[in-house]
Design an enzyme around this catalytic site. Structure first.
Site, mmCIF file in Angstrom:
data_model
loop_
_atom_site.group_PDB
_atom_site.id
_atom_site.type_symbol
_atom_site.label_atom_id
_atom_site.label_comp_id
_atom_site.label_asym_id
_atom_site.label_seq_id
_atom_site.Cartn_x
_atom_site.Cartn_y
_atom_site.Cartn_z
ATOM 1 N N HIS A 87 -11.683 6.218 4.583
ATOM 2 C CA HIS A 87 -11.334 7.189 5.346
ATOM 3 C C HIS A 87 -12.267 8.445 5.413
ATOM 4 O O HIS A 87 -12.773 8.672 4.204
ATOM 5 C CB HIS A 87 -9.834 7.658 4.740
ATOM 6 N N ASP B 21 0.852 -1.411 -0.112
ATOM 7 C CA ASP B 21 0.074 -0.243 -0.075
ATOM 8 C C ASP B 21 0.918 1.371 0.104
ATOM 9 O O ASP B 21 0.583 2.483 0.237
ATOM 10 C CB ASP B 21 -0.820 -0.034 1.257
ATOM 11 N N GLU C 90 -0.162 9.476 1.852
ATOM 12 C CA GLU C 90 -0.693 10.451 2.850
ATOM 13 C C GLU C 90 -0.930 9.579 4.134
ATOM 14 O O GLU C 90 -1.106 10.569 5.259
ATOM 15 C CB GLU C 90 -2.066 10.857 2.328
ATOM 16 N N ASP C 91 -1.259 8.401 4.323
ATOM 17 C CA ASP C 91 -1.639 7.675 5.664
ATOM 18 C C ASP C 91 -0.634 7.830 6.596
ATOM 19 O O ASP C 91 -0.818 7.625 7.810
ATOM 20 C CB ASP C 91 -2.081 6.441 5.410
ATOM 21 N N ARG D 18 -9.272 2.744 11.064
ATOM 22 C CA ARG D 18 -7.879 3.096 11.008
ATOM 23 C C ARG D 18 -7.373 4.001 12.179
ATOM 24 O O ARG D 18 -6.494 4.487 12.205
ATOM 25 C CB ARG D 18 -7.562 3.489 9.840
ATOM 26 N N CYS E 123 -4.427 10.435 -1.502
ATOM 27 C CA CYS E 123 -3.662 9.487 -0.904
ATOM 28 C C CYS E 123 -2.295 9.355 -1.484
ATOM 29 O O CYS E 123 -1.363 8.770 -0.662
ATOM 30 C CB CYS E 123 -4.180 8.012 -0.593
ATOM 31 N N ARG F 76 0.689 -1.905 7.234
ATOM 32 C CA ARG F 76 1.127 -0.475 6.590
ATOM 33 C C ARG F 76 2.386 0.132 7.716
ATOM 34 O O ARG F 76 2.755 1.045 7.235
ATOM 35 C CB ARG F 76 0.131 0.401 6.325
HETATM 36 N N1 GLY Z 1 -5.685 0.039 0.230
HETATM 37 C C1 GLY Z 1 -5.342 1.160 0.899
HETATM 38 C C2 GLY Z 1 -5.688 1.030 2.568
HETATM 39 O O1 GLY Z 1 -6.309 -0.089 3.039
HETATM 40 O O2 GLY Z 1 -4.856 1.394 3.303
#
Ligand code: GLY
Length: 262
Positions: free
Chosen positions: A160, A60, A65-66, A130, A247, A85
């Site tokens: 999100h 990912d 951005e995450d 998340r 993202c 992640r």
């Molecule tokens: N595939 C994007 C996420 O789930 O973080």
């Protein structure tokens, strides 16, 4: 000037996390081409693009951005909600430490940058699978001294918060009202997406220009009719990985270097 930190598409993007989507094959060449066009669009709008190398071990990781929320004063490194992640953070920390003081969300907080919507000194954090209330508390404490107000926001129907609402100007959001209540943002005007394009609310603001996903032309037209300078970006292949336009970059201001006199 604006810096855009991006990262190449992992050759294993097909093993990405999925929450609201069924898995379908992702064409790596198409995804990479779309991502390059996105970067070229940012370059064309005057951004300096800092492209990090793709990583086969991090499916990912194109969705940079995450991993962080970059403010003028600091960058808050997140603790992503998906275990798969968390290994994406070190390279993002290295890229950002050149520009900002780094702060960190710690356990038991979890936070994805996609849940954090910054509009001036107001920061809206979506509670999701998340991102949790503990992280919101930590985030609030980290940025309080800089005068930010941090609000917890409920939403539904998407991964999100920024799938449901993004900023198109300092005082206006583009929203999907089925996924987030417009009353959540009492001080802001809200433009609804076209009802036939529920996934259209994720747009990227680059200066006075708004990038929208080419799959959502009716919403693009709404923004254009409202007076915004809009540009379509093809992102259909990356969308299969449940990632949207915001993202794919971390965008922030840096001082422009003075021209050399030598
Ligand atoms: N595939 C994007 C996420 O789930 O973080």
């Amino acid at each position: 000037m604006l810096v855009a930190v991006t990262r190449g598409v992992s050759p294993n993007i097909g093993r990405c996390e999925l929450t609201h989507l069924e898995r379908e094959p992702i064409d790596l060449d198409s995804a990479t081409t779309q991502h390059s066009l996105y970067e070229r669009m940012l370059l064309g709008l005057g951004c300096r693009v800092e492209h990090l190398e793709a990583d086969p071990d991090l499916p990912d990781s194109v969705f940079v951005e995450d991993m962080a929320v970059v403010l003028d004063e600091s960058a808050v490194i997140t603790r992503p909600g998906a275990l798969s992640r968390r290994g994406e953070r070190p390279s993002i920390e290295q890229a950002l430490e050149l520009y900002r003081r780094l702060e960190h969300i710690r356990a038991p907080g979890i936070l994805d940058g996609g849940d954090v919507l910054v509009v001036g000194r107001n920061i809206y954090v979506g509670l999701s699978t998340r991102s949790n209330a503990e992280a919101v508390q930590q985030f609030r404490a980290l940025v309080a001294d800089e005068g930010y107000d941090v609000f917890e926001v409920g939403f539904r129907g998407c991964l999100h918060l920024k799938s449901a609402a993004t900023a198109v100007s300092d005082d206006t959001l583009l929203v999907n009202p089925d996924w987030v209540d417009a009353g959540t943002f009492p001080d802001l005007a809200c433009i609804p997406v076209d009802p036939t394009e529920p996934k259209a609310a994720n747009v990227v603001r680059v200066g006075d220009t708004v990038l929208f996903a080419a799959a959502f032309p009716r919403t693009g037209e709404r923004l254009s009719d409202a007076g915004f300078d809009v540009r379509p970006v093809e992102a259909s292949e990356l969308a299969k990985a449940e990632g949207a336009l915001t993202c794919c970059s971390l965008l922030f201001e840096v001082p422009t270097l003075p021209a050399s006199t030598g």
